[in-house]
Design a protein around this motif. Structure first.
Motif, mmCIF file in Angstrom:
data_model
loop_
_atom_site.group_PDB
_atom_site.id
_atom_site.type_symbol
_atom_site.label_atom_id
_atom_site.label_comp_id
_atom_site.label_asym_id
_atom_site.label_seq_id
_atom_site.Cartn_x
_atom_site.Cartn_y
_atom_site.Cartn_z
ATOM 1 N N ALA A 109 0.848 -1.199 0.000
ATOM 2 C CA ALA A 109 0.000 0.000 0.000
ATOM 3 C C ALA A 109 0.882 1.246 0.000
ATOM 4 O O ALA A 109 1.789 1.372 0.820
ATOM 5 C CB ALA A 109 -0.910 0.000 1.221
ATOM 6 N N PHE A 110 0.609 2.150 -0.938
ATOM 7 C CA PHE A 110 1.399 3.380 -1.043
ATOM 8 C C PHE A 110 0.612 4.622 -0.632
ATOM 9 O O PHE A 110 1.104 5.740 -0.773
ATOM 10 C CB PHE A 110 1.903 3.552 -2.481
ATOM 11 N N GLU A 111 -0.603 4.427 -0.145
ATOM 12 C CA GLU A 111 -1.453 5.586 0.163
ATOM 13 C C GLU A 111 -2.057 5.522 1.558
ATOM 14 O O GLU A 111 -2.193 6.533 2.225
ATOM 15 C CB GLU A 111 -2.567 5.686 -0.881
ATOM 16 N N ALA A 146 4.176 2.061 2.750
ATOM 17 C CA ALA A 146 5.234 3.066 2.783
ATOM 18 C C ALA A 146 4.915 4.136 1.748
ATOM 19 O O ALA A 146 4.346 3.839 0.699
ATOM 20 C CB ALA A 146 6.596 2.451 2.479
ATOM 21 N N ARG A 147 5.252 5.361 2.054
ATOM 22 C CA ARG A 147 5.127 6.426 1.069
ATOM 23 C C ARG A 147 6.140 6.160 -0.039
ATOM 24 O O ARG A 147 7.279 5.757 0.245
ATOM 25 C CB ARG A 147 5.405 7.799 1.689
ATOM 26 N N ILE A 157 4.810 7.957 -9.397
ATOM 27 C CA ILE A 157 5.202 9.069 -10.270
ATOM 28 C C ILE A 157 5.916 10.162 -9.468
ATOM 29 O O ILE A 157 6.694 10.936 -10.002
ATOM 30 C CB ILE A 157 3.954 9.668 -10.979
ATOM 31 N N THR A 158 5.656 10.197 -8.151
ATOM 32 C CA THR A 158 6.291 11.218 -7.314
ATOM 33 C C THR A 158 7.782 10.984 -7.136
ATOM 34 O O THR A 158 8.499 11.870 -6.703
ATOM 35 C CB THR A 158 5.621 11.279 -5.920
ATOM 36 N N VAL A 159 8.255 9.755 -7.454
ATOM 37 C CA VAL A 159 9.685 9.476 -7.297
ATOM 38 C C VAL A 159 10.353 9.114 -8.617
ATOM 39 O O VAL A 159 11.504 8.688 -8.639
ATOM 40 C CB VAL A 159 9.935 8.351 -6.265
ATOM 41 N N GLY A 160 9.634 9.269 -9.718
ATOM 42 C CA GLY A 160 10.235 8.962 -11.016
ATOM 43 C C GLY A 160 9.340 9.428 -12.145
ATOM 44 O O GLY A 160 8.165 9.733 -11.946
ATOM 45 N N LEU A 189 -4.872 5.622 -9.823
ATOM 46 C CA LEU A 189 -5.839 6.713 -9.697
ATOM 47 C C LEU A 189 -5.867 7.536 -10.974
ATOM 48 O O LEU A 189 -4.826 8.003 -11.435
ATOM 49 C CB LEU A 189 -5.473 7.602 -8.506
ATOM 50 N N THR A 190 -7.044 7.691 -11.561
ATOM 51 C CA THR A 190 -7.203 8.505 -12.766
ATOM 52 C C THR A 190 -7.565 9.926 -12.360
ATOM 53 O O THR A 190 -8.556 10.152 -11.666
ATOM 54 C CB THR A 190 -8.319 7.929 -13.665
ATOM 55 N N LEU A 191 -6.738 10.871 -12.798
ATOM 56 C CA LEU A 191 -6.955 12.278 -12.441
ATOM 57 C C LEU A 191 -7.314 13.136 -13.647
ATOM 58 O O LEU A 191 -7.511 14.332 -13.519
ATOM 59 C CB LEU A 191 -5.690 12.849 -11.779
ATOM 60 N N ASN A 192 -7.375 12.504 -14.826
ATOM 61 C CA ASN A 192 -7.669 13.230 -16.059
ATOM 62 C C ASN A 192 -6.672 14.347 -16.335
ATOM 63 O O ASN A 192 -7.032 15.447 -16.754
ATOM 64 C CB ASN A 192 -9.096 13.802 -16.029
ATOM 65 N N THR A 193 -5.410 14.062 -16.066
ATOM 66 C CA THR A 193 -4.339 15.007 -16.408
ATOM 67 C C THR A 193 -3.468 14.351 -17.477
ATOM 68 O O THR A 193 -3.525 13.141 -17.689
ATOM 69 C CB THR A 193 -3.463 15.330 -15.184
ATOM 70 N N ILE A 194 -2.665 15.167 -18.153
ATOM 71 C CA ILE A 194 -1.807 14.639 -19.220
ATOM 72 C C ILE A 194 -0.853 13.592 -18.676
ATOM 73 O O ILE A 194 -0.688 12.514 -19.248
ATOM 74 C CB ILE A 194 -1.019 15.787 -19.895
ATOM 75 N N VAL A 195 -0.214 13.883 -17.526
ATOM 76 C CA VAL A 195 0.737 12.934 -16.944
ATOM 77 C C VAL A 195 0.027 11.647 -16.580
ATOM 78 O O VAL A 195 0.510 10.547 -16.825
ATOM 79 C CB VAL A 195 1.417 13.542 -15.690
ATOM 80 N N ASN A 196 -1.180 11.778 -15.992
ATOM 81 C CA ASN A 196 -1.909 10.584 -15.574
ATOM 82 C C ASN A 196 -2.353 9.754 -16.766
ATOM 83 O O ASN A 196 -2.318 8.531 -16.726
ATOM 84 C CB ASN A 196 -3.111 10.988 -14.718
ATOM 85 N N GLU A 197 -2.780 10.417 -17.836
ATOM 86 C CA GLU A 197 -3.176 9.683 -19.039
ATOM 87 C C GLU A 197 -1.991 8.910 -19.604
ATOM 88 O O GLU A 197 -2.121 7.776 -20.043
ATOM 89 C CB GLU A 197 -3.727 10.654 -20.097
ATOM 90 N N GLN A 198 -0.811 9.531 -19.566
ATOM 91 C CA GLN A 198 0.398 8.852 -20.036
ATOM 92 C C GLN A 198 0.689 7.634 -19.170
ATOM 93 O O GLN A 198 1.091 6.584 -19.669
ATOM 94 C CB GLN A 198 1.598 9.809 -19.983
ATOM 95 N N THR A 199 0.468 7.781 -17.859
ATOM 96 C CA THR A 199 0.705 6.669 -16.943
ATOM 97 C C THR A 199 -0.235 5.519 -17.243
ATOM 98 O O THR A 199 0.177 4.364 -17.379
ATOM 99 C CB THR A 199 0.500 7.122 -15.478
ATOM 100 N N ASP A 200 -1.527 5.814 -17.343
ATOM 101 C CA ASP A 200 -2.531 4.787 -17.637
ATOM 102 C C ASP A 200 -2.225 4.078 -18.949
ATOM 103 O O ASP A 200 -2.212 2.852 -19.026
ATOM 104 C CB ASP A 200 -3.935 5.418 -17.727
#
Length: 204
Positions: free
Chosen positions: A83-85, A116-117, A151-154, A182-193
């Protein structure tokens, strides 16, 4: 090579990805949700496959992950939940509201929960740590909830590279893995998905 020094000595993980020659199991395992199993031909997911569950906040990603962990433990198969959250205690408390008692599986030694975070370690260290836990506990299923926080660490490409190596390792051991994102509807998130979805066998 990324390495980890702890109480057990030095753990080293090759940085090269494994060859695409792992066996493809035809065995199916339940995801723990009868209606979803029915949608999957009444049989669930293939053992040793990788599954991505993505969606906006509150859509039940962690609940699906908990059902998956519960189903594994009910089959008397070991499961590791990363779990990361949220803390394990928080997840176990919240899942009681939908009738899933994860603590009972922890007490029986069938479920391990590690929280862990993402910022605690770099991506390489997370990979070595996960590898080490899997080698020691010998689970049949692994859950990472959620991978979005990595994504916060890479960068997206670095996270994708780490996940490729993780999936390769787990598939070689015939371990089924479920990721949530988690889908946030941002460009970075879309790239991740999109980047991660091309790596997995099934995407919800």
């Amino acid at each position: 090579y990324p390495f980890l020094i702890d109480d057990d000595g030095i753990s080293v993980l090759p940085i090269t990805s494994l060859l695409l020659n792992s066996e493809a199991s035809v065995q199916r395992i339940s995801c723990g949700i009868p209606a979803l199993d029915k949608m999957l031909g009444g049989k669930g997911f293939f053992r040793g496959s990788s599954i991505l569950v993505s969606g906006t906040a509150g859509t039940g990603k962690t609940s699906i992950a908990a059902y998956f962990a519960n189903a594994s433990c009910l089959r008397k198969e070991r499961c590791i939940y990363f779990a990361f959250e949220e803390s394990p205690q928080q997840i176990m408390r919240n899942m009681l509201s939908i009738g899933i008692d994860l603590k009972a599986h922890v007490d029986k030694g069938l479920l391990e929960m590690h929280a862990a975070r993402p910022t605690l370690n770099g991506l390489e260290m997370h990979l070595v740590s996960i590898h080490k836990h899997v080698e020691r506990f010998k689970p049949k299923t692994v859950i990472l909830d959620p991978i979005t926080n990595l994504i916060t660490v890479g960068s997206v490409s670095e996270v994708k590279s780490m996940l490729i190596r993780l999936i390769d390792f787990l598939q070689s051991e015939n371990i089924t893995v479920l990721f949530t994102a988690l889908t946030l509807n941002t460009i970075v998130n879309e790239q991740t998905d999109e980047g991660v979805s091309s790596l997995v066998d099934a995407w919800l």
